[in-house]
Design a protein around this motif. Structure first.
Motif, short mmCIF file in Angstrom:
data_model
loop_
_atom_site.label_atom_id
_atom_site.label_comp_id
_atom_site.label_asym_id
_atom_site.label_seq_id
_atom_site.Cartn_x
_atom_site.Cartn_y
_atom_site.Cartn_z
N ALA A 121 0.84 -1.26 0.10
CA ALA A 121 0.09 -0.04 -0.01
C ALA A 121 0.87 1.17 -0.01
O ALA A 121 1.73 1.59 1.00
CB ALA A 121 -0.92 0.00 1.29
N GLY A 122 0.64 1.95 -1.07
CA GLY A 122 1.28 3.28 -1.11
C GLY A 122 2.86 3.28 -1.69
O GLY A 122 3.59 4.31 -1.68
N VAL A 177 -0.83 -10.41 -9.82
CA VAL A 177 0.19 -11.39 -9.10
C VAL A 177 0.19 -11.15 -7.81
O VAL A 177 0.59 -11.99 -6.98
CB VAL A 177 1.67 -11.31 -9.66
CG1 VAL A 177 1.80 -11.62 -11.13
CG2 VAL A 177 2.24 -9.95 -9.32
N GLY A 178 -0.56 -10.34 -6.98
CA GLY A 178 -0.75 -10.09 -5.68
C GLY A 178 0.50 -9.54 -5.12
O GLY A 178 1.52 -9.45 -5.67
N CYS A 179 0.35 -9.17 -3.89
CA CYS A 179 1.51 -8.77 -3.10
C CYS A 179 1.52 -9.51 -1.70
O CYS A 179 0.69 -9.27 -0.78
CB CYS A 179 1.29 -7.17 -2.53
SG CYS A 179 2.66 -6.60 -1.72
N SER A 180 2.63 -10.24 -1.59
CA SER A 180 2.61 -10.98 -0.28
C SER A 180 3.45 -10.12 0.83
O SER A 180 3.13 -9.88 2.08
CB SER A 180 3.47 -12.13 -0.44
OG SER A 180 3.73 -12.97 0.73
N ARG A 181 4.59 -9.48 0.34
CA ARG A 181 5.43 -8.47 0.97
C ARG A 181 6.46 -8.00 0.20
O ARG A 181 6.81 -8.24 -0.79
CB ARG A 181 6.47 -9.78 1.87
CG ARG A 181 6.77 -9.07 3.37
CD ARG A 181 5.44 -9.23 4.21
NE ARG A 181 5.73 -8.48 5.71
CZ ARG A 181 4.71 -8.49 6.48
NH1 ARG A 181 3.60 -8.59 6.31
NH2 ARG A 181 5.00 -7.97 7.66
N LEU A 182 6.56 -6.63 0.93
CA LEU A 182 7.45 -5.69 -0.03
C LEU A 182 8.96 -5.41 0.86
O LEU A 182 8.71 -4.88 2.08
CB LEU A 182 6.69 -4.47 -0.46
CG LEU A 182 7.47 -3.47 -1.13
CD1 LEU A 182 7.99 -3.94 -2.42
CD2 LEU A 182 6.85 -2.05 -1.30
N LEU A 183 9.75 -5.57 0.41
CA LEU A 183 11.02 -5.00 1.14
C LEU A 183 12.07 -4.09 0.26
O LEU A 183 12.23 -4.16 -0.84
CB LEU A 183 12.31 -6.49 1.23
CG LEU A 183 11.53 -7.61 2.11
CD1 LEU A 183 12.50 -8.79 2.19
CD2 LEU A 183 11.04 -7.49 3.41
N LEU A 238 1.16 1.58 -11.78
CA LEU A 238 1.91 0.61 -11.89
C LEU A 238 1.38 -0.44 -11.02
O LEU A 238 1.47 -1.67 -10.71
CB LEU A 238 3.18 0.91 -11.15
CG LEU A 238 4.43 -0.11 -10.89
CD1 LEU A 238 4.46 -0.84 -12.33
CD2 LEU A 238 5.61 0.61 -10.37
N ALA A 239 0.65 0.07 -9.77
CA ALA A 239 0.11 -0.96 -8.74
C ALA A 239 -1.25 -1.75 -9.60
O ALA A 239 -1.17 -2.85 -9.25
CB ALA A 239 -0.70 -0.23 -7.68
N LYS A 240 -1.72 -1.20 -10.55
CA LYS A 240 -2.90 -1.92 -11.10
C LYS A 240 -2.29 -2.83 -12.10
O LYS A 240 -2.73 -4.05 -12.33
CB LYS A 240 -3.56 -0.83 -12.11
CG LYS A 240 -4.68 -1.58 -12.96
CD LYS A 240 -5.40 -0.60 -13.56
CE LYS A 240 -6.54 -1.07 -14.56
NZ LYS A 240 -7.36 0.08 -15.12
N ASP A 272 5.22 6.68 -16.88
CA ASP A 272 3.94 6.61 -16.08
C ASP A 272 3.94 5.31 -15.26
O ASP A 272 3.09 5.05 -14.66
CB ASP A 272 2.76 6.88 -16.86
CG ASP A 272 2.76 5.81 -17.78
OD1 ASP A 272 3.60 4.86 -18.29
OD2 ASP A 272 1.40 5.65 -18.46
N LEU A 273 5.05 4.57 -15.31
CA LEU A 273 5.03 3.02 -14.70
C LEU A 273 6.40 3.16 -13.65
O LEU A 273 7.01 2.05 -13.41
CB LEU A 273 4.92 2.00 -15.46
CG LEU A 273 3.46 1.84 -16.27
CD1 LEU A 273 3.78 0.61 -17.16
CD2 LEU A 273 2.46 1.87 -15.35
N LEU A 274 6.83 4.11 -13.04
CA LEU A 274 7.92 4.32 -12.40
C LEU A 274 7.50 3.69 -10.81
O LEU A 274 6.52 4.22 -10.16
CB LEU A 274 8.66 5.52 -12.14
CG LEU A 274 9.50 6.13 -13.47
CD1 LEU A 274 8.76 6.21 -14.86
CD2 LEU A 274 10.31 7.22 -13.14
#
Length: 403
Positions: A241-242, A255-261, A248-250, A305-307
């Motif tokens: 989130a955020g 593939v979904g988001c399990s974790r972001l490091l 880009l999030a769309k 526009d997808l940075l």
């Protein structure tokens, strides 16, 4: 004409003929002479040669005989037999030449011509095949000791060894397949296990192994120059989130988001700052492959526009690193792990960038944009590549420290 006359004889007419008459008893008479002996016409015995030949007088010479010995009987003579030539092989077919007709002066007169017998080679029913036969020699090769041997022939020891190797190979292969089947372990299961393990690295591997405090980039700078990056901040792990712009999030939503490091680095001169991130997805290998294909076909990694968004940490050189300062970026979708690796770079002094350029274009030779001339494309691409290598090294070896 005068007639020869002779003395008249009793009973004559008194006329003499030209030829006298011979009377019986007269030596000149033909009837008075006895017939010659048979030996006078033909010899009674075969002529002899050598020492048994008769003497010059004509009487045969007989060898002396011992007294009391029986007389010799005539020896039987037999004519010598004419030798019969041996049976020979039929001669090969050859051209026949007509024999010229005999002339009266060169041979017997009016001899009947004897027709020549037909050549059996030209008869369909001939039992003898006189056609020429041709045989081809067997090709010759060489063995290991450079000795000639026929091609196609293998020495018996080599054939036996080959058969033994074949049997052993089939046995080993069959045993391996049977063992894998009984254990339920296949190649697909191994790949699936590695894929699943890579998706769990975010909570099983220390952060220093995924984002080392110092990263060496040999040859990663412009012109092959060496680079060194130092970590200045690590963002708390969380959801997505955020973390990305809405567009880009769309794109990443399937593939979904399990974790972001995330972590932010600076170069040795602290002139540039770069944020690198690892997005662990919930997708399987097929979904990751489909997303990678979409990025490749639609060239989504080059759209400005997808940075990705940077991580600006307070009280660091990256404190002023926000969205307007993004100069170059890269996004890589992995297919052998449920991970999306990205990096975005900019100036450390907080200057804004009006036209950001993707790293793939900024690192090309001859690129004249400001990010390319400053080497910001090399900063983003080089750091993303080394973090991805560290991720792959930790698959199956959680405690390994990357170089």
């Amino acid at each position: 004409m005068r007639r020869d006359t002779d003395a008249s004889t009793p009973g004559d007419s008194g006329v003499r003929t030209r030829y006298p008459r011979f009377r019986l008893g007269d030596p000149r008479s033909a009837d008075a002479a006895p017939p010659p002996r048979a030996s006078a016409r033909f010899p009674d015995t075969a002529p002899t040669v050598g020492r048994d030949a008769p003497p010059a007088g004509g009487a045969p010479r007989t060898p002396p005989r011992r007294p009391g010995a029986p007389g010799e009987t005539p020896a039987e003579t037999t004519a010598r037999l004419r030798p019969v030539p041996a049976e020979t092989e039929p001669e090969p077919e050859r051209e026949t030449v007509a024999r010229p007709e005999p002339t009266p002066s060169s041979g017997p007169a009016d001899r009947p011509a004897v027709p020549a017998a037909p050549d059996p080679a030209f008869s369909w029913s001939s039992p003898i095949d006189t056609r020429p036969r041709v045989s081809f020699g067997e090709p010759e090769g060489y063995d290991a000791q450079a000795r000639p041997r026929p091609l196609g022939g293998r020495p018996r020891p080599q054939a036996v060894a080959a058969a033994v190797c074949l049997v052993l190979g089939v046995g080993l292969l069959t045993g391996a397949v049977t063992g894998s089947w009984l254990a339920g372990d296949t190649g697909d299961d191994g790949a699936r296990s590695a894929y699943t393990e890579a998706g769990n690295l975010w909570h099983s591997v220390p952060v220093d192994q995924l984002f080392p405090p110092t990263v060496q980039g040999k040859g990663a700078g412009p012109g092959g120059a060496d680079r060194t990056w130092t970590r200045v901040a690590v963002a708390p792990d969380g959801d997505c989130a955020g973390a990305f712009d809405r567009l880009l999030a769309k794109v990443l939503d399937p593939v979904g988001c399990s974790r972001l490091l995330r972590a932010t680095y600076t170069d040795a001169t602290q002139s540039y700052v770069t944020t690198v991130g690892l997005l662990f997805t919930k997708a399987d290998a097929a979904a990751m492959t489909a997303l990678a294909d979409r990025f490749e076909k639609e060239r989504l990694g080059r759209r400005d526009d997808l940075l990705p968004l940077p991580y600006a940490a307070k009280d660091t050189v990256a404190a002023g690193f926000g969205a307007p300062q993004r100069a170059s970026w890269t996004v890589s979708v992995l297919t052998d792990a449920p991970v999306v690796v990205y990096a975005v770079s900019g100036w450390a002094d907080g200057r804004p960038v009006d036209e950001p350029e993707p790293a793939e274009e900024a690192i090309e030779s001859g690129a004249a944009s400001a990010p390319a001339q400053a080497g910001l494309g090399h900063e983003a691409q080089g750091l993303a590549d080394r973090v991805e290598r560290a991720l792959r090294k930790n698959v199956g070896a959680p405690t390994e420290h990357p170089s």
